[in-house]
Scaffold this active site. Sequence first.
Site, PDB file in Angstrom:
ATOM      1  N   TYR A  57      -1.709  -1.830  10.366  1.00  0.00           N
ATOM      2  CA  TYR A  57      -1.814  -2.034   8.858  1.00  0.00           C
ATOM      3  C   TYR A  57      -0.436  -1.631   8.004  1.00  0.00           C
ATOM      4  O   TYR A  57       0.232  -2.197   7.268  1.00  0.00           O
ATOM      5  CB  TYR A  57      -2.898  -1.206   8.219  1.00  0.00           C
ATOM      6  CG  TYR A  57      -3.133  -1.245   6.807  1.00  0.00           C
ATOM      7  CD1 TYR A  57      -3.707  -2.384   6.208  1.00  0.00           C
ATOM      8  CD2 TYR A  57      -2.775  -0.089   5.937  1.00  0.00           C
ATOM      9  CE1 TYR A  57      -3.868  -2.516   4.720  1.00  0.00           C
ATOM     10  CE2 TYR A  57      -2.988  -0.219   4.666  1.00  0.00           C
ATOM     11  CZ  TYR A  57      -3.494  -1.335   3.868  1.00  0.00           C
ATOM     12  OH  TYR A  57      -3.678  -1.256   2.544  1.00  0.00           O
ATOM     13  N   SER A  61       0.825  -1.125   0.035  1.00  0.00           N
ATOM     14  CA  SER A  61       0.077   0.012   0.142  1.00  0.00           C
ATOM     15  C   SER A  61       0.880   1.289  -0.085  1.00  0.00           C
ATOM     16  O   SER A  61       1.910   1.218   0.749  1.00  0.00           O
ATOM     17  CB  SER A  61      -1.153  -0.083   1.294  1.00  0.00           C
ATOM     18  OG  SER A  61      -1.630   1.357   1.392  1.00  0.00           O
TER      19      SER A  61
END
Length: 251
Positions: A156, A143
């Site tokens: 995350y 990401s």
Amino acid sequence: MRLKGKVALITGAGAGIGKACAEVFCEEGASVIVAEYDAETGKAAEAALRERGFACTFVQTDVSDGDAVKAAVDAAVSIYGRLDIIYNNAGGSSLMDGKVHETPYEEFWKKVGTDLFGVWAGCHHAIPHLIAAGGGAIINATSVLAIMGTKGRDAYTAAKGGIISLTRSMAVEYAEHSIRVNAVAPGVTTTERVRKRLEESNPGPMSTAARSLLGTVQPREIAYAVLFLASDEAKKITGQTIVVDAGLTIS
């Protein structure tokens, strides 16, 4: 067709980016294993692709369970005879995530177990088959949040940052077997889940979406980047993280 005769396994392929990637891979000639946790979306994705005449098989898969990942890889080889490509796509952020000192242990281990271990397990079980096939391509989903730094997603980003490091080390480790290992880092991508958050004015997606210079990204636009890395067009690219973020990381 860029992937004619190839066999690919895609995790989290029942919806969002994974589903778009399964569609694009099939359109380019690959036989695809839809490795999806949710049986309803996995079966629906399989049915839609088979209706179009594509070779596609759904295998229910929890990527946080190494044995389940092994079963999906084994299914690919058993059904289609080989494995050439794996796209470790399954994962995602959670509204339970947050600052390190506030986030529960359970949320951290959940992100590590799904996002980071899921990638590791996919590679662990797929690589022997890629070697047997004479080489292949691994693409891992990370990401932009692991690259640029952000607030409210510390578990995350830790997991996604680990994926970038793992991608690099595996690229060095398996180059001698003609296995290329790369990652794709999407920006704000309008999957079903993200669209819902945008509609609810969740501050995380809203703030990053506003900074995406070319607008939010469509799942199929990520799939095209994955397709490129899976194809022979990228045969000299390994150990890289391709950012598809509409300019978010430079804004």
